[in-house]
Scaffold this active site. Sequence first.
Site, short mmCIF file in Angstrom:
data_model
loop_
_atom_site.label_atom_id
_atom_site.label_comp_id
_atom_site.label_asym_id
_atom_site.label_seq_id
_atom_site.Cartn_x
_atom_site.Cartn_y
_atom_site.Cartn_z
N LEU A 53 0.82 -1.22 0.00
CA LEU A 53 0.00 0.00 0.00
C LEU A 53 0.85 1.26 0.00
O LEU A 53 1.90 1.33 0.62
CB LEU A 53 -0.93 -0.01 1.23
CG LEU A 53 -1.87 -1.22 1.31
CD1 LEU A 53 -2.78 -1.09 2.53
CD2 LEU A 53 -2.70 -1.39 0.04
N HIS A 57 -3.38 4.29 -2.36
CA HIS A 57 -4.37 3.48 -1.63
C HIS A 57 -4.94 4.26 -0.44
O HIS A 57 -6.13 4.19 -0.15
CB HIS A 57 -3.73 2.19 -1.12
CG HIS A 57 -3.22 1.28 -2.19
ND1 HIS A 57 -1.89 1.05 -2.40
CD2 HIS A 57 -3.88 0.53 -3.12
CE1 HIS A 57 -1.73 0.21 -3.41
NE2 HIS A 57 -2.92 -0.12 -3.87
#
Length: 301
Positions: A53, A57
């Site tokens: 991530l 994100h």
Amino acid sequence: MKPRPVGDLSSTRPPSKTAAMDVVATNAQVRASVAAARSRGLTIALIPTMGALHAGHISLIDAARDAFRVVSIYVNPTQFGPTEDFARYPRTIDADCAVCRQAGADLVFAPADSEIYPPGEQTRVRPGPLADTLCGPFRPGHFEGVCTVVAKLFNIVQPDVAYFGQKDAQQALIIRRMVIDLAMPLCIEICPIVREPDGLAMSSRNAFLTPEDRARAICLYRALWVARDMLTAGGSNPGRITAAMRAVIAEHADIKVDYLSIVDAANLRPMESLAGKILIAGAIRVGKTRLIDNMILELPR
Ligand code: PAF
């Protein structure tokens, strides 16, 4: 008398969310958590990811802030071709959970393969012609794998809304189409591309870039700007514009272009006259790493 906000006639308190974030691995667990959240009146948001991530994100998790936020983390094998980077795709589940917690997610769903692809599984969701252009010819079967896993995640989590990034513009369009075509009862939200300070689009694959490749990778964004400048100056010949984009990438002899295209943003078809909402999109290979990026432009009709 109790103080009452001026001009606010509602006495309904919004449902409160759980303080702690759970990490679950089975369909049954995620369904139980989602059912509990729904029974408390919460909207359910799904942010599907393959982990590793980054700020892109986080922007999706942030966009869903009013809902009970479920982040799925699953590196989906069926969307990788046999020569692609499935084996080396970054798997950083502990760091990802920390990112989710910090970003305010309520639930992380990190399923085992057998939850998503049960023994004996054989069903696939095959997208239509939207998948045959741009990345499609370079990644045969990719969008079928994406649609299949996303449909499964929608069935497992049953969100009211799911969030995707504009960086994967073709994926976003294909998923929107799938949701309409298969009468799936949810909304799809597409969030803007998040970029590094120099403009490189955030991507989990940026981690693969050597410092030299990282410096050169920005040429894709520069090429998008060249197209954008030509278009806003009235350029109307897609062939000439994509040739100018190619010239930017060609400054780096070892970077390979998969495609540089100017298409209708609504249906990804080539345009006879450049007007309305257009998508300028490209994919390049820098070393072993494939990068994509795009811009949407609204031109006068
Ligand atoms: O965009 C991605 O990260 C993936 O394609 C998705 C939507 C999570 C499906 O595996």
